[in-house]
Scaffold this motif. Structure first.
Motif, PDB file in Angstrom:
ATOM      1  N   PHE A 117     -11.196  12.710   1.548  1.00 44.90           N
ATOM      2  CA  PHE A 117     -10.048  12.475   2.424  1.00 44.90           C
ATOM      3  C   PHE A 117     -10.418  12.714   3.878  1.00 44.90           C
ATOM      4  O   PHE A 117     -11.138  13.657   4.200  1.00 44.90           O
ATOM      5  N   ASP A 118      -9.942  11.832   4.730  1.00 48.19           N
ATOM      6  CA  ASP A 118     -10.151  12.001   6.171  1.00 48.19           C
ATOM      7  C   ASP A 118      -8.848  11.693   6.871  1.00 48.19           C
ATOM      8  O   ASP A 118      -8.276  10.623   6.693  1.00 48.19           O
ATOM      9  N   ASP A 119      -8.365  12.667   7.657  1.00 49.06           N
ATOM     10  CA  ASP A 119      -7.035  12.506   8.243  1.00 49.06           C
ATOM     11  C   ASP A 119      -6.979  11.342   9.218  1.00 49.06           C
ATOM     12  O   ASP A 119      -5.975  10.650   9.326  1.00 49.06           O
ATOM     13  N   LYS A 120      -8.097  11.086   9.906  1.00 43.93           N
ATOM     14  CA  LYS A 120      -8.091   9.985  10.865  1.00 43.93           C
ATOM     15  C   LYS A 120      -7.943   8.647  10.134  1.00 43.93           C
ATOM     16  O   LYS A 120      -7.120   7.798  10.512  1.00 43.93           O
ATOM     17  N   VAL A 121      -8.698   8.528   9.039  1.00 38.88           N
ATOM     18  CA  VAL A 121      -8.586   7.297   8.255  1.00 38.88           C
ATOM     19  C   VAL A 121      -7.170   7.146   7.718  1.00 38.88           C
ATOM     20  O   VAL A 121      -6.594   6.045   7.706  1.00 38.88           O
ATOM     21  N   PHE A 122      -6.594   8.275   7.309  1.00 44.15           N
ATOM     22  CA  PHE A 122      -5.235   8.208   6.756  1.00 44.15           C
ATOM     23  C   PHE A 122      -4.243   7.700   7.806  1.00 44.15           C
ATOM     24  O   PHE A 122      -3.446   6.797   7.543  1.00 44.15           O
ATOM     25  N   VAL A 123      -4.330   8.290   9.007  1.00 46.88           N
ATOM     26  CA  VAL A 123      -3.395   7.877  10.053  1.00 46.88           C
ATOM     27  C   VAL A 123      -3.550   6.394  10.349  1.00 46.88           C
ATOM     28  O   VAL A 123      -2.573   5.633  10.394  1.00 46.88           O
ATOM     29  N   VAL A 124      -4.798   5.958  10.499  1.00 43.69           N
ATOM     30  CA  VAL A 124      -5.027   4.558  10.849  1.00 43.69           C
ATOM     31  C   VAL A 124      -4.536   3.648   9.730  1.00 43.69           C
ATOM     32  O   VAL A 124      -3.847   2.642   9.972  1.00 43.69           O
ATOM     33  N   SER A 125      -4.830   4.028   8.471  1.00 48.94           N
ATOM     34  CA  SER A 125      -4.432   3.146   7.370  1.00 48.94           C
ATOM     35  C   SER A 125      -2.912   3.125   7.220  1.00 48.94           C
ATOM     36  O   SER A 125      -2.325   2.071   6.964  1.00 48.94           O
ATOM     37  N   PHE A 126      -2.291   4.294   7.433  1.00 47.91           N
ATOM     38  CA  PHE A 126      -0.824   4.352   7.339  1.00 47.91           C
ATOM     39  C   PHE A 126      -0.181   3.410   8.347  1.00 47.91           C
ATOM     40  O   PHE A 126       0.599   2.514   7.999  1.00 47.91           O
ATOM     41  N   VAL A 127      -0.578   3.590   9.613  1.00 50.30           N
ATOM     42  CA  VAL A 127       0.043   2.796  10.681  1.00 50.30           C
ATOM     43  C   VAL A 127      -0.274   1.316  10.500  1.00 50.30           C
ATOM     44  O   VAL A 127       0.609   0.450  10.593  1.00 50.30           O
ATOM     45  N   SER A 128      -1.527   1.013  10.192  1.00 49.33           N
ATOM     46  CA  SER A 128      -1.888  -0.404  10.085  1.00 49.33           C
ATOM     47  C   SER A 128      -1.221  -1.038   8.872  1.00 49.33           C
ATOM     48  O   SER A 128      -0.773  -2.190   8.934  1.00 49.33           O
ATOM     49  N   ASN A 129      -1.120  -0.272   7.788  1.00 48.37           N
ATOM     50  CA  ASN A 129      -0.415  -0.791   6.609  1.00 48.37           C
ATOM     51  C   ASN A 129       0.999  -1.226   6.972  1.00 48.37           C
ATOM     52  O   ASN A 129       1.418  -2.352   6.693  1.00 48.37           O
ATOM     53  N   VAL A 130       1.709  -0.303   7.622  1.00 54.47           N
ATOM     54  CA  VAL A 130       3.101  -0.580   7.978  1.00 54.47           C
ATOM     55  C   VAL A 130       3.182  -1.780   8.920  1.00 54.47           C
ATOM     56  O   VAL A 130       3.976  -2.711   8.710  1.00 54.47           O
ATOM     57  N   LEU A 131       2.335  -1.773   9.933  1.00 56.04           N
ATOM     58  CA  LEU A 131       2.402  -2.836  10.937  1.00 56.04           C
ATOM     59  C   LEU A 131       2.064  -4.183  10.318  1.00 56.04           C
ATOM     60  O   LEU A 131       2.744  -5.183  10.574  1.00 56.04           O
ATOM     61  N   ILE A 132       1.004  -4.207   9.502  1.00 55.48           N
ATOM     62  CA  ILE A 132       0.585  -5.510   8.946  1.00 55.48           C
ATOM     63  C   ILE A 132       1.636  -6.037   7.969  1.00 55.48           C
ATOM     64  O   ILE A 132       1.941  -7.239   7.950  1.00 55.48           O
ATOM     65  N   ALA A 133       2.222  -5.104   7.171  1.00 48.76           N
ATOM     66  CA  ALA A 133       3.260  -5.550   6.243  1.00 48.76           C
ATOM     67  C   ALA A 133       4.415  -6.160   7.009  1.00 48.76           C
ATOM     68  O   ALA A 133       4.911  -7.254   6.680  1.00 48.76           O
ATOM     69  N   ALA A 134       4.855  -5.460   8.057  1.00 50.55           N
ATOM     70  CA  ALA A 134       5.961  -5.981   8.864  1.00 50.55           C
ATOM     71  C   ALA A 134       5.572  -7.300   9.515  1.00 50.55           C
ATOM     72  O   ALA A 134       6.379  -8.245   9.570  1.00 50.55           O
ATOM     73  N   LEU A 135       4.331  -7.374   9.974  1.00 57.93           N
ATOM     74  CA  LEU A 135       3.872  -8.598  10.632  1.00 57.93           C
ATOM     75  C   LEU A 135       3.890  -9.781   9.665  1.00 57.93           C
ATOM     76  O   LEU A 135       4.312 -10.892  10.018  1.00 57.93           O
ATOM     77  N   ILE A 136       3.437  -9.523   8.460  1.00 56.67           N
ATOM     78  CA  ILE A 136       3.417 -10.612   7.475  1.00 56.67           C
ATOM     79  C   ILE A 136       4.830 -11.127   7.214  1.00 56.67           C
ATOM     80  O   ILE A 136       5.083 -12.341   7.175  1.00 56.67           O
ATOM     81  N   VAL A 137       5.754 -10.168   7.064  1.00 58.65           N
ATOM     82  CA  VAL A 137       7.132 -10.595   6.791  1.00 58.65           C
ATOM     83  C   VAL A 137       7.696 -11.344   7.992  1.00 58.65           C
ATOM     84  O   VAL A 137       8.388 -12.364   7.851  1.00 58.65           O
ATOM     85  N   TYR A 138       7.403 -10.849   9.182  1.00 60.56           N
ATOM     86  CA  TYR A 138       7.884 -11.508  10.391  1.00 60.56           C
ATOM     87  C   TYR A 138       7.355 -12.931  10.460  1.00 60.56           C
ATOM     88  O   TYR A 138       8.097 -13.894  10.710  1.00 60.56           O
ATOM     89  N   LEU A 139       6.037 -13.040  10.202  1.00 63.16           N
ATOM     90  CA  LEU A 139       5.413 -14.359  10.218  1.00 63.16           C
ATOM     91  C   LEU A 139       6.072 -15.267   9.176  1.00 63.16           C
ATOM     92  O   LEU A 139       6.368 -16.441   9.432  1.00 63.16           O
ATOM     93  N   GLY A 140       6.325 -14.694   7.992  1.00 62.11           N
ATOM     94  CA  GLY A 140       6.972 -15.475   6.932  1.00 62.11           C
ATOM     95  C   GLY A 140       8.344 -15.955   7.365  1.00 62.11           C
ATOM     96  O   GLY A 140       8.721 -17.104   7.110  1.00 62.11           O
ATOM     97  N   ASP A 141       9.090 -15.059   8.043  1.00 62.78           N
ATOM     98  CA  ASP A 141      10.412 -15.476   8.521  1.00 62.78           C
ATOM     99  C   ASP A 141      10.296 -16.636   9.488  1.00 62.78           C
ATOM    100  O   ASP A 141      11.071 -17.594   9.447  1.00 62.78           O
ATOM    101  N   LYS A 142       9.304 -16.544  10.363  1.00 65.51           N
ATOM    102  CA  LYS A 142       9.131 -17.613  11.348  1.00 65.51           C
ATOM    103  C   LYS A 142       8.749 -18.914  10.655  1.00 65.51           C
ATOM    104  O   LYS A 142       9.149 -19.996  11.070  1.00 65.51           O
ATOM    105  N   LEU A 143       7.951 -18.809   9.589  1.00 64.92           N
ATOM    106  CA  LEU A 143       7.498 -20.013   8.896  1.00 64.92           C
ATOM    107  C   LEU A 143       8.527 -20.526   7.901  1.00 64.92           C
ATOM    108  O   LEU A 143       8.371 -21.588   7.311  1.00 64.92           O
ATOM    109  N   GLY A 144       9.572 -19.731   7.665  1.00 63.65           N
ATOM    110  CA  GLY A 144      10.588 -20.165   6.713  1.00 63.65           C
ATOM    111  C   GLY A 144      10.311 -19.775   5.282  1.00 63.65           C
ATOM    112  O   GLY A 144      10.933 -20.278   4.365  1.00 63.65           O
ATOM    113  N   VAL A 145       9.321 -18.893   5.090  1.00 59.81           N
ATOM    114  CA  VAL A 145       9.023 -18.461   3.726  1.00 59.81           C
ATOM    115  C   VAL A 145       9.104 -16.943   3.650  1.00 59.81           C
ATOM    116  O   VAL A 145       8.374 -16.311   2.881  1.00 59.81           O
ATOM    117  N   GLY A 146      10.010 -16.351   4.445  1.00 57.72           N
ATOM    118  CA  GLY A 146      10.095 -14.889   4.524  1.00 57.72           C
ATOM    119  C   GLY A 146      10.337 -14.236   3.187  1.00 57.72           C
ATOM    120  O   GLY A 146       9.686 -13.256   2.825  1.00 57.72           O
TER     121      GLY A 146
END
Lengths: 263, 110
Positions: free
Chosen positions: B52-81
């Motif tokens: 376990f590495d706390d830095k990796v955890f923080v980065v993966s946590f934040v990026s996970n959340v951001l990328i998931a939201a980004l994908i959904v946002y992109l899907g909404d824009k494309l009409g396949v949200g």
């Protein structure tokens, strides 16, 4: 996405030599607070818990259409309109059923009413139901004190005259109903046997019908009243608005006669 | 210990404050929560593996959340949200299951 899987984890930190087991490590993390890096993990977990609870709460609320996508909303509307079409079709079907049942009930009620009317008419004719109506009450007092001067002959004449005049219901002495099968004969000791019941003077004849016609029918030369007076009896005719006939006869099923073809 | 307390504090705060989700955030919050759950389970597995590495955890946590939201946002824009949200949930669910399986092997040796 997460790179926390062990395969591609960069630069693993050297593990403490005594804690080879993951279980021991977890226990150690719980028992020894203040391990470096736990604070930031705590913050992120707090954010996660907060967000999760918020989302659960928001999901519980009844605003599922708030923030829904346009396509989903269109889908909802389509589903709803389809459902309402189905429901309307069902309503129409049920209304047809109800109307059919209602007309059925009405015709059945009419049939029951007609049957009841017919039963009343036939019951009065056959003497199986009590009857009330306008009519006359004839009281015949035998002057001889029950010696039998007035007997079956005179009574039969009187009944015939009453029937002639349209009497619908006739009763003798408040206990014998005169019907189609009624027989009248003398008993020999001053009484008269009517349908198996002995009646004695004074005779009281109740008749329901048009009271004027009935009274006139008895009172003519050679008629019932005059014949009773000839025999020394006294007869009194009263026209009443409300003659009550309470006696009835038990209906008997015909043993020999059967309904024949009509017309 | 502190991590568990943090999780409890977060849940308590959510229960007590009962905040309203802003409308613009509404489609993304469920996905973000699931993505964060995935990061947390991955971190727990890494912790049990001793890497376990706390830095990796923080980065993966934040990026996970951001990328998931980004994908959904992109899907909404494309009409396949809607479909894309489902896809993200499926993928994250599979990862959570495999991580939990590893954690289970560590904790119960089964």
């Amino acid at each position: 996405m997460s790179d926390q899987t062990p395969d591609d984890h960069p630069a693993p930190r050297p593990t403490p030599p005594v804690q080879a087991d993951g279980r021991d490590r977890l226990r150690a993390a719980f028992t020894k607070p203040g391990v470096r890096g736990q604070a930031i993990v705590a913050v992120l977990l707090a954010v996660l818990g907060f967000a999760a609870v918020t989302q659960v709460k928001a999901n519980d609320k009844d605003d599922q259409y708030l923030g829904a996508r346009q396509g989903d909303l269109v889908q909802y509307i389509n589903n709803l309109s389809l459902a309402s079409q189905r429901t309307e079709a069902e309503i129409a079907k049920l209304q047809r059923t109800r109307d059919a049942l209602r007309s059925d009930t009405a015709s059945r009620r009419t049939a029951v009413e007609r049957a009841q009317q017919q039963a009343d008419t036939l019951g009065i004719l056959a003497g199986t139901v009590p009857a009330v109506g306008e009519g006359i009450r004839v009281t015949v007092t035998d002057d001889a004190g029950g010696s039998g001067a007035v007997g079956a002959d005179q009574l039969l004449n009187g009944l015939e005259e009453l029937r002639d005049a349209g009497a619908e219901v006739i009763e003798i002495n408040d206990k014998v109903r005169v019907v189609a099968q009624t027989s009248v004969r003398d008993t020999g000791d001053g009484g008269v046997m009517v349908d198996g019941t002995v009646v004695r003077a004074p005779f009281v004849i109740d008749a329901i019908g048009d009271s004027h016609t009935l009274a006139d029918a008895l009172d003519f030369s050679g008629g019932f009243l005059s014949s009773v007076r000839d025999l020394g009896g006294k007869a009194d005719v009263r026209q009443l608005d409300d003659v009550r006939v309470a006696s009835v006869v038990e209906p008997k099923a015909a043993r020999y006669a059967q309904p024949g073809p009509t017309g | 210990m502190i991590a568990a307390i943090g999780l409890l504090l977060g849940i308590l705060a959510g229960l007590l404050l009962q905040p309203n989700v802003p409308i613009w955030l509404e489609p993304y919050l469920p996905i973000a929560v699931v993505a964060a759950l995935d990061a947390v389970f991955g971190a727990l597995r890494a912790f049990l593996d001793g890497i376990f590495d706390d830095k990796v955890f923080v980065v993966s946590f934040v990026s996970n959340v951001l990328i998931a939201a980004l994908i959904v946002y992109l899907g909404d824009k494309l009409g396949v949200g809607g479909q894309l949200s489902t896809g993200v949930i499926v993928v994250l669910g599979i990862r959570i299951f495999s991580n939990v399986a590893a954690i289970r092997r560590h904790l119960f040796h089964a």
